[in-house]
Design a protein around this motif. Structure first.
Motif, PDB file in Angstrom:
ATOM      1  N   PRO A  89       0.809  -1.215   0.000  1.00 22.41           N
ATOM      2  CA  PRO A  89       0.000   0.000   0.000  1.00 22.41           C
ATOM      3  C   PRO A  89       0.844   1.267   0.000  1.00 22.41           C
ATOM      4  O   PRO A  89       1.837   1.366   0.724  1.00 22.41           O
ATOM      5  CB  PRO A  89      -0.813  -0.115   1.295  1.00 22.41           C
ATOM      6  N   ALA A  90       0.441   2.214  -0.850  1.00 27.43           N
ATOM      7  CA  ALA A  90       1.149   3.491  -0.974  1.00 27.43           C
ATOM      8  C   ALA A  90       0.167   4.548  -1.444  1.00 27.43           C
ATOM      9  O   ALA A  90      -0.839   4.240  -2.087  1.00 27.43           O
ATOM     10  CB  ALA A  90       2.306   3.366  -1.968  1.00 27.43           C
ATOM     11  N   ASN A  91       0.467   5.792  -1.132  1.00 19.86           N
ATOM     12  CA  ASN A  91      -0.336   6.914  -1.615  1.00 19.86           C
ATOM     13  C   ASN A  91       0.186   7.349  -2.975  1.00 19.86           C
ATOM     14  O   ASN A  91       1.391   7.574  -3.137  1.00 19.86           O
ATOM     15  CB  ASN A  91      -0.260   8.087  -0.643  1.00 19.86           C
ATOM     16  N   VAL A  92      -0.719   7.441  -3.952  1.00 20.46           N
ATOM     17  CA  VAL A  92      -0.382   7.900  -5.296  1.00 20.46           C
ATOM     18  C   VAL A  92      -1.395   8.974  -5.662  1.00 20.46           C
ATOM     19  O   VAL A  92      -2.589   8.687  -5.786  1.00 20.46           O
ATOM     20  CB  VAL A  92      -0.421   6.744  -6.319  1.00 20.46           C
ATOM     21  N   LEU A  93      -0.912  10.188  -5.812  1.00 14.69           N
ATOM     22  CA  LEU A  93      -1.769  11.345  -6.036  1.00 14.69           C
ATOM     23  C   LEU A  93      -2.816  11.405  -4.924  1.00 14.69           C
ATOM     24  O   LEU A  93      -2.459  11.568  -3.763  1.00 14.69           O
ATOM     25  CB  LEU A  93      -2.389  11.311  -7.433  1.00 14.69           C
ATOM     26  N   THR A  94      -4.080  11.252  -5.243  1.00 18.76           N
ATOM     27  CA  THR A  94      -5.138  11.362  -4.233  1.00 18.76           C
ATOM     28  C   THR A  94      -5.706  10.000  -3.841  1.00 18.76           C
ATOM     29  O   THR A  94      -6.784   9.927  -3.249  1.00 18.76           O
ATOM     30  CB  THR A  94      -6.280  12.249  -4.752  1.00 18.76           C
ATOM     31  N   LEU A  95      -4.992   8.925  -4.169  1.00 22.30           N
ATOM     32  CA  LEU A  95      -5.479   7.574  -3.904  1.00 22.30           C
ATOM     33  C   LEU A  95      -4.514   6.782  -3.046  1.00 22.30           C
ATOM     34  O   LEU A  95      -3.311   7.055  -3.010  1.00 22.30           O
ATOM     35  CB  LEU A  95      -5.658   6.812  -5.219  1.00 22.30           C
ATOM     36  N   ARG A  96      -5.031   5.772  -2.395  1.00 23.83           N
ATOM     37  CA  ARG A  96      -4.227   4.754  -1.720  1.00 23.83           C
ATOM     38  C   ARG A  96      -4.360   3.520  -2.600  1.00 23.83           C
ATOM     39  O   ARG A  96      -5.478   3.101  -2.940  1.00 23.83           O
ATOM     40  CB  ARG A  96      -4.778   4.489  -0.322  1.00 23.83           C
ATOM     41  N   VAL A  97      -3.244   2.950  -3.035  1.00 21.10           N
ATOM     42  CA  VAL A  97      -3.275   1.805  -3.942  1.00 21.10           C
ATOM     43  C   VAL A  97      -2.323   0.719  -3.460  1.00 21.10           C
ATOM     44  O   VAL A  97      -1.387   0.982  -2.692  1.00 21.10           O
ATOM     45  CB  VAL A  97      -2.908   2.208  -5.398  1.00 21.10           C
ATOM     46  N   ALA A  98      -2.549  -0.487  -3.926  1.00 25.78           N
ATOM     47  CA  ALA A  98      -1.681  -1.631  -3.657  1.00 25.78           C
ATOM     48  C   ALA A  98      -1.939  -2.670  -4.734  1.00 25.78           C
ATOM     49  O   ALA A  98      -2.949  -2.600  -5.450  1.00 25.78           O
ATOM     50  CB  ALA A  98      -1.969  -2.216  -2.277  1.00 25.78           C
ATOM     51  N   GLN A  99      -1.027  -3.643  -4.836  1.00 25.98           N
ATOM     52  CA  GLN A  99      -1.211  -4.749  -5.778  1.00 25.98           C
ATOM     53  C   GLN A  99      -0.764  -6.045  -5.129  1.00 25.98           C
ATOM     54  O   GLN A  99       0.219  -6.071  -4.380  1.00 25.98           O
ATOM     55  CB  GLN A  99      -0.384  -4.553  -7.051  1.00 25.98           C
ATOM     56  N   VAL A 100      -1.488  -7.116  -5.456  1.00 27.86           N
ATOM     57  CA  VAL A 100      -1.102  -8.461  -5.054  1.00 27.86           C
ATOM     58  C   VAL A 100      -1.171  -9.364  -6.285  1.00 27.86           C
ATOM     59  O   VAL A 100      -1.816  -9.025  -7.273  1.00 27.86           O
ATOM     60  CB  VAL A 100      -2.016  -9.033  -3.937  1.00 27.86           C
ATOM     61  N   THR A 101      -0.516 -10.494  -6.190  1.00 23.51           N
ATOM     62  CA  THR A 101      -0.621 -11.532  -7.217  1.00 23.51           C
ATOM     63  C   THR A 101      -1.403 -12.680  -6.604  1.00 23.51           C
ATOM     64  O   THR A 101      -1.030 -13.186  -5.535  1.00 23.51           O
ATOM     65  CB  THR A 101       0.771 -12.012  -7.668  1.00 23.51           C
ATOM     66  N   ASP A 102      -2.493 -13.059  -7.250  1.00 21.93           N
ATOM     67  CA  ASP A 102      -3.300 -14.149  -6.706  1.00 21.93           C
ATOM     68  C   ASP A 102      -2.567 -15.474  -6.896  1.00 21.93           C
ATOM     69  O   ASP A 102      -1.535 -15.529  -7.582  1.00 21.93           O
ATOM     70  CB  ASP A 102      -4.713 -14.144  -7.304  1.00 21.93           C
ATOM     71  N   PRO A 103      -3.046 -16.567  -6.302  1.00 23.07           N
ATOM     72  CA  PRO A 103      -2.361 -17.855  -6.423  1.00 23.07           C
ATOM     73  C   PRO A 103      -2.274 -18.390  -7.850  1.00 23.07           C
ATOM     74  O   PRO A 103      -1.586 -19.370  -8.112  1.00 23.07           O
ATOM     75  CB  PRO A 103      -3.212 -18.786  -5.543  1.00 23.07           C
ATOM     76  N   PHE A 104      -2.957 -17.726  -8.797  1.00 23.46           N
ATOM     77  CA  PHE A 104      -2.978 -18.189 -10.175  1.00 23.46           C
ATOM     78  C   PHE A 104      -2.158 -17.303 -11.103  1.00 23.46           C
ATOM     79  O   PHE A 104      -2.199 -17.456 -12.319  1.00 23.46           O
ATOM     80  CB  PHE A 104      -4.442 -18.279 -10.643  1.00 23.46           C
ATOM     81  N   GLY A 105      -1.434 -16.329 -10.516  1.00 23.10           N
ATOM     82  CA  GLY A 105      -0.549 -15.470 -11.301  1.00 23.10           C
ATOM     83  C   GLY A 105      -1.155 -14.179 -11.792  1.00 23.10           C
ATOM     84  O   GLY A 105      -0.519 -13.427 -12.533  1.00 23.10           O
ATOM     85  N   ASN A 106      -2.395 -13.877 -11.408  1.00 26.21           N
ATOM     86  CA  ASN A 106      -3.047 -12.639 -11.849  1.00 26.21           C
ATOM     87  C   ASN A 106      -2.766 -11.500 -10.884  1.00 26.21           C
ATOM     88  O   ASN A 106      -2.732 -11.688  -9.675  1.00 26.21           O
ATOM     89  CB  ASN A 106      -4.565 -12.854 -11.917  1.00 26.21           C
TER      90      ASN A 106
END
Length: 115
Positions: A89-106
């Motif tokens: 999680p990080a603040n980018v402009l006016t949003l809080r965003v994050a990314q994960v990879t699901d167990p299937f690679g998405n």
């Protein structure tokens, strides 16, 4: 936990050319515009064009962001369920965003307000 699909991010090699093409296709100017990317409003959602990095040449060219109430909480829950952290999680402009990879690679993007 997931409320709605909110944003799609396309990574492109040539931001200016992509911005011009998508602008013609959507019939609108970007709501946000910079040399590194552009954001178009599409109804209640957005289409973001981002300058592709070297790692993006063959994979992860598209990331879909889900709107959540609490990005940090959703990120922790997905990790607990077996997803792998891709971008904490990080603040980018006016949003809080994050990314994960699901167990299937998405890649799953998470988006919400800054607490």
């Amino acid at each position: 936990m997931l409320k709605e699909l909110k944003r799609v991010v396309y990574q492109v090699e040539d931001v200016a050319a992509a911005k011009e093409w998508y602008g013609r296709m959507l019939g609108s100017e970007p709501a946000f515009d910079s040399p590194l990317g552009a954001i178009f409003r599409v109804s209640e959602n957005s289409l973001s064009l981002a300058k592709a990095g070297e790692a993006a040449a063959g994979e992860d060219r598209v990331t879909v962001y889900w709107e959540v109430d609490d990005v940090d909480q959703a990120f922790a829950r997905l990790i607990e369920l077996g997803a792998q952290a891709k971008m904490p999680p990080a603040n980018v402009l006016t949003l809080r965003v994050a990314q994960v990879t699901d167990p299937f690679g998405n890649t799953l993007g998470l988006s919400g307000g800054i607490p």
